[in-house]
Design an enzyme around this catalytic site. Structure first.
Site, PDB file in Angstrom:
ATOM      1  N   GLU A  88      39.733  28.777  33.786  1.00 36.06           N
ATOM      2  CA  GLU A  88      38.596  27.868  33.812  1.00 36.06           C
ATOM      3  C   GLU A  88      37.807  27.930  32.509  1.00 36.06           C
ATOM      4  O   GLU A  88      37.823  28.939  31.801  1.00 36.06           O
ATOM      5  CB  GLU A  88      37.664  28.244  34.982  1.00 36.06           C
ATOM      6  CG  GLU A  88      38.313  27.970  36.335  1.00 36.06           C
ATOM      7  CD  GLU A  88      37.400  28.274  37.524  1.00 36.06           C
ATOM      8  OE1 GLU A  88      37.417  27.481  38.476  1.00 36.06           O
ATOM      9  OE2 GLU A  88      36.690  29.283  37.510  1.00 36.06           O
ATOM     10  N   CYS A 101      32.108  27.754  27.323  1.00 34.24           N
ATOM     11  CA  CYS A 101      32.490  29.129  27.620  1.00 34.24           C
ATOM     12  C   CYS A 101      33.996  29.107  27.879  1.00 34.24           C
ATOM     13  O   CYS A 101      34.440  28.483  28.841  1.00 34.24           O
ATOM     14  CB  CYS A 101      31.706  29.598  28.841  1.00 34.24           C
ATOM     15  SG  CYS A 101      32.196  31.206  29.468  1.00 34.24           S
ATOM     16  N   CYS A 108      42.228  39.537  34.508  1.00 33.42           N
ATOM     17  CA  CYS A 108      41.595  40.518  33.619  1.00 33.42           C
ATOM     18  C   CYS A 108      41.829  41.904  34.193  1.00 33.42           C
ATOM     19  O   CYS A 108      41.756  42.090  35.403  1.00 33.42           O
ATOM     20  CB  CYS A 108      40.090  40.239  33.535  1.00 33.42           C
ATOM     21  SG  CYS A 108      39.192  41.376  32.449  1.00 33.42           S
ATOM     22  N   CYS A 112      35.707  45.412  36.208  1.00 32.91           N
ATOM     23  CA  CYS A 112      34.263  45.537  36.453  1.00 32.91           C
ATOM     24  C   CYS A 112      33.989  45.173  37.920  1.00 32.91           C
ATOM     25  O   CYS A 112      34.425  44.123  38.389  1.00 32.91           O
ATOM     26  CB  CYS A 112      33.469  44.630  35.516  1.00 32.91           C
ATOM     27  SG  CYS A 112      33.729  45.007  33.774  1.00 32.91           S
ATOM     28  N   CYS A 115      32.387  41.689  39.023  1.00 34.97           N
ATOM     29  CA  CYS A 115      32.856  40.440  38.409  1.00 34.97           C
ATOM     30  C   CYS A 115      34.005  39.826  39.196  1.00 34.97           C
ATOM     31  O   CYS A 115      35.007  40.472  39.470  1.00 34.97           O
ATOM     32  CB  CYS A 115      33.291  40.703  36.972  1.00 34.97           C
ATOM     33  SG  CYS A 115      33.872  39.224  36.115  1.00 34.97           S
ATOM     34  N   GLU A 156      39.253  39.654  28.883  1.00 38.58           N
ATOM     35  CA  GLU A 156      38.589  40.526  27.905  1.00 38.58           C
ATOM     36  C   GLU A 156      39.163  40.176  26.526  1.00 38.58           C
ATOM     37  O   GLU A 156      40.312  40.511  26.229  1.00 38.58           O
ATOM     38  CB  GLU A 156      38.846  41.996  28.277  1.00 38.58           C
ATOM     39  CG  GLU A 156      38.477  43.002  27.193  1.00 38.58           C
ATOM     40  CD  GLU A 156      37.094  42.796  26.576  1.00 38.58           C
ATOM     41  OE1 GLU A 156      36.103  42.667  27.329  1.00 38.58           O
ATOM     42  OE2 GLU A 156      37.008  42.752  25.336  1.00 38.58           O
ATOM     43  N   SER A 187      32.224  38.156  23.502  1.00 29.11           N
ATOM     44  CA  SER A 187      31.622  39.157  24.391  1.00 29.11           C
ATOM     45  C   SER A 187      32.686  40.138  24.853  1.00 29.11           C
ATOM     46  O   SER A 187      33.766  39.745  25.292  1.00 29.11           O
ATOM     47  CB  SER A 187      31.013  38.440  25.596  1.00 29.11           C
ATOM     48  OG  SER A 187      30.489  39.373  26.513  1.00 29.11           O
ATOM     49  N   SER A 210      28.871  43.994  26.706  1.00 32.04           N
ATOM     50  CA  SER A 210      28.467  44.088  28.112  1.00 32.04           C
ATOM     51  C   SER A 210      28.226  45.553  28.425  1.00 32.04           C
ATOM     52  O   SER A 210      29.159  46.310  28.663  1.00 32.04           O
ATOM     53  CB  SER A 210      29.588  43.550  29.008  1.00 32.04           C
ATOM     54  OG  SER A 210      29.790  42.186  28.740  1.00 32.04           O
ATOM     55  N   CYS A 329      28.253  33.031  34.921  1.00 34.16           N
ATOM     56  CA  CYS A 329      28.892  34.260  34.444  1.00 34.16           C
ATOM     57  C   CYS A 329      29.462  35.049  35.610  1.00 34.16           C
ATOM     58  O   CYS A 329      28.791  35.286  36.603  1.00 34.16           O
ATOM     59  CB  CYS A 329      27.888  35.182  33.763  1.00 34.16           C
ATOM     60  SG  CYS A 329      26.918  34.412  32.519  1.00 34.16           S
TER      61      CYS A 329
HETATM   62  N1  SAH Z   1      35.203  40.440  29.293  1.00 33.58           N
HETATM   63  C1  SAH Z   1      34.072  40.062  28.494  1.00 33.58           C
HETATM   64  C2  SAH Z   1      33.626  38.627  28.687  1.00 33.58           C
HETATM   65  C3  SAH Z   1      33.569  38.053  30.086  1.00 33.58           C
HETATM   66  S1  SAH Z   1      32.198  38.071  31.112  1.00 33.58           S
HETATM   67  C4  SAH Z   1      32.921  41.004  28.745  1.00 33.58           C
HETATM   68  O1  SAH Z   1      33.046  41.885  29.598  1.00 33.58           O
HETATM   69  O2  SAH Z   1      31.916  40.920  28.052  1.00 33.58           O
HETATM   70  C5  SAH Z   1      30.742  37.537  30.395  1.00 33.58           C
HETATM   71  C6  SAH Z   1      29.540  38.341  30.907  1.00 33.58           C
HETATM   72  O3  SAH Z   1      29.230  38.054  32.301  1.00 33.58           O
HETATM   73  C7  SAH Z   1      29.787  39.826  30.847  1.00 33.58           C
HETATM   74  O4  SAH Z   1      28.641  40.461  30.341  1.00 33.58           O
HETATM   75  C8  SAH Z   1      29.979  40.181  32.299  1.00 33.58           C
HETATM   76  O5  SAH Z   1      29.760  41.523  32.543  1.00 33.58           O
HETATM   77  C9  SAH Z   1      28.988  39.276  32.975  1.00 33.58           C
HETATM   78  N2  SAH Z   1      29.193  39.099  34.403  1.00 33.58           N
HETATM   79  C10 SAH Z   1      30.292  39.365  35.137  1.00 33.58           C
HETATM   80  N3  SAH Z   1      30.103  39.054  36.432  1.00 33.58           N
HETATM   81  C11 SAH Z   1      28.844  38.557  36.517  1.00 33.58           C
HETATM   82  C12 SAH Z   1      28.083  38.027  37.578  1.00 33.58           C
HETATM   83  N4  SAH Z   1      28.581  37.908  38.798  1.00 33.58           N
HETATM   84  N5  SAH Z   1      26.836  37.597  37.304  1.00 33.58           N
HETATM   85  C13 SAH Z   1      26.350  37.657  36.040  1.00 33.58           C
HETATM   86  N6  SAH Z   1      27.039  38.126  35.003  1.00 33.58           N
HETATM   87  C14 SAH Z   1      28.271  38.584  35.231  1.00 33.58           C
END
Ligand code: SAH
Length: 338
Positions: A88, A101, A108, A112, A115, A156, A187, A210, A329
């Site tokens: 997406e 974005c 991935c 986390c 996420c 990532e 990011s 992050s 996000c």
């Molecule tokens: N893998 C990369 C980029 C993807 S996520 C990274 O980890 O930075 C982009 C941002 O959204 C990251 O900071 C991630 O931790 C955050 N994120 C993930 N799930 C989320 C959620 N449910 N609500 C808000 N931010 C979230």
């Protein structure tokens, strides 16, 4: 190799290797990225023999948009890749321009806990062309120019380093999509060796880390990558990046109710960031059906913000976009995950 995987430099080398002048690379870039013409046979300043060679030597496959959801200032696109995988991308309308974005992987592996995108394990990396095409197809759909790019979709980016760097070179090229480096943000969850590598490149892109927790104990719990590269290691790498590039780095901090949003956390966070050329972006957590974390209350976020300010830490609260259409996000995912 796909034609949109090639930087202008790569194409110059290609043309030289087939005994042609290297400026033809610029001509190809002008067709693809300025005139946005994808049909080689329309490249009228290249002779038929070269056009045939380009068709033969490169793949010209297209990914396609299979679904689009819209909500006020946000549009979310589902793309189908040629091998039937899905990713997406999200478009956001700001007062300063239109941002996108983009996703960098199918699934991935970072795991986390909060996420949604990580619920599907990594299937494969995206090639540069699949990232470039997310932009081209969306620009065609919205009939407008995208002015900034964040690599914050599924995946990532530093776990797909080479393709992501080529993607950045192509969209940043004045003859490519000409998106200024300062309008491109990568990011990462903190793949330390790759942060050092990135610092050495002559690219002026924005880097966001992050972080999401001020102690290893807590970060280990919510971000498994911390067991490979802990907070002290990742912040040392970020300091190196700041020194090498002279750029301020963004620290992303997602606000999870009763997990990382206490006053004590704010104080700990201020302490570990003290003196660094960074600013903290507090992200209101976007809840999803499949994951138990809750979003911090507005007041808690504001108190956390105030506490950081009191410690002279630069801080902003991220504007919320697209949560109604699960485009915010951490809500992006590949279609197959149930
Ligand atoms: N893998 C990369 C980029 C993807 S996520 C990274 O980890 O930075 C982009 C941002 O959204 C990251 O900071 C991630 O931790 C955050 N994120 C993930 N799930 C989320 C959620 N449910 N609500 C808000 N931010 C979230």
């Amino acid at each position: 190799m796909h034609i949109l995987d090639k930087t202008r430099n790569d194409l110059e080398e290609y043309f030289e290797s087939i005994g042609e002048k290297k400026f033809k690379a610029t001509q190809v870039f002008e067709w693809l990225y300025e005139k946005k013409i994808y049909d080689v046979n329309s490249f009228s300043n290249l002779k038929k023999e070269i056009r045939d060679k380009l068709l033969e030597d490169f793949s010209w496959d297209k990914i396609k948009i299979v679904k689009k959801e819209e909500d006020n200032l946000t549009k979310k696109y589902l793309f189908e890749l040629v091998d039937n995988n899905h990713v997406e991308a999200v478009v956001m309308y700001h007062d300063y321009g239109i941002s996108i974005c983009v996703s960098s992987q199918v699934g991935c592996n970072m795991g986390c806990k909060f996420c949604e995108s990580g619920r599907l394990k990594k299937v494969r990396n995206l090639n540069a062309y699949e990232m470039v095409m997310q932009i081209l197809l969306i620009e065609e759909d919205i009939k407008d120019r995208i002015s900034s790019v964040v690599i914050m979709g599924i995946g990532e980016p530093l776990d797909n380093y080479d393709n992501v760097i080529n993607f950045i070179k192509i969209i940043n090229d004045a003859k490519g999509l000409a998106i200024g480096a300062r309008h491109i943000t990568l990011s990462t969850c903190g793949i330390v060796p790759k942060i050092y590598e990135l610092a050495k490149l002559p690219l002026q892109v924005n880097l966001a880390l992050s972080l999401h927790a001020p102690t290893d104990e807590l970060r280990n719990d919510i971000m498994p990558v911390n067991k490979a590269y802990n907070i002290s290691q990742v912040l040392t790498a970020i300091n190196d990046y700041i020194t090498e590039t002279n750029r301020r780095v963004t620290i992303e901090y997602v606000m999870l109710k009763e997990i990382n949003d206490s006053k004590e956390c704010a104080i700990q966070l201020s302490n570990i960031l003290k003196g660094m050329n960074v600013y903290v972006n507090l992200i209101p957590y976007n809840e999803t059906n499949n994951i138990d974390f809750k979003k911090s209350q507005k007041n808690t976020i504001l108190s956390f913000y105030d506490e950081l300010k009191r410690h002279n830490i630069n801080v902003t609260i991220r504007k919320e976009f697209g949560s109604k259409i699960s485009a915010a996000c951490g809500q992006l995912r590949s279609k197959e995950v149930k």
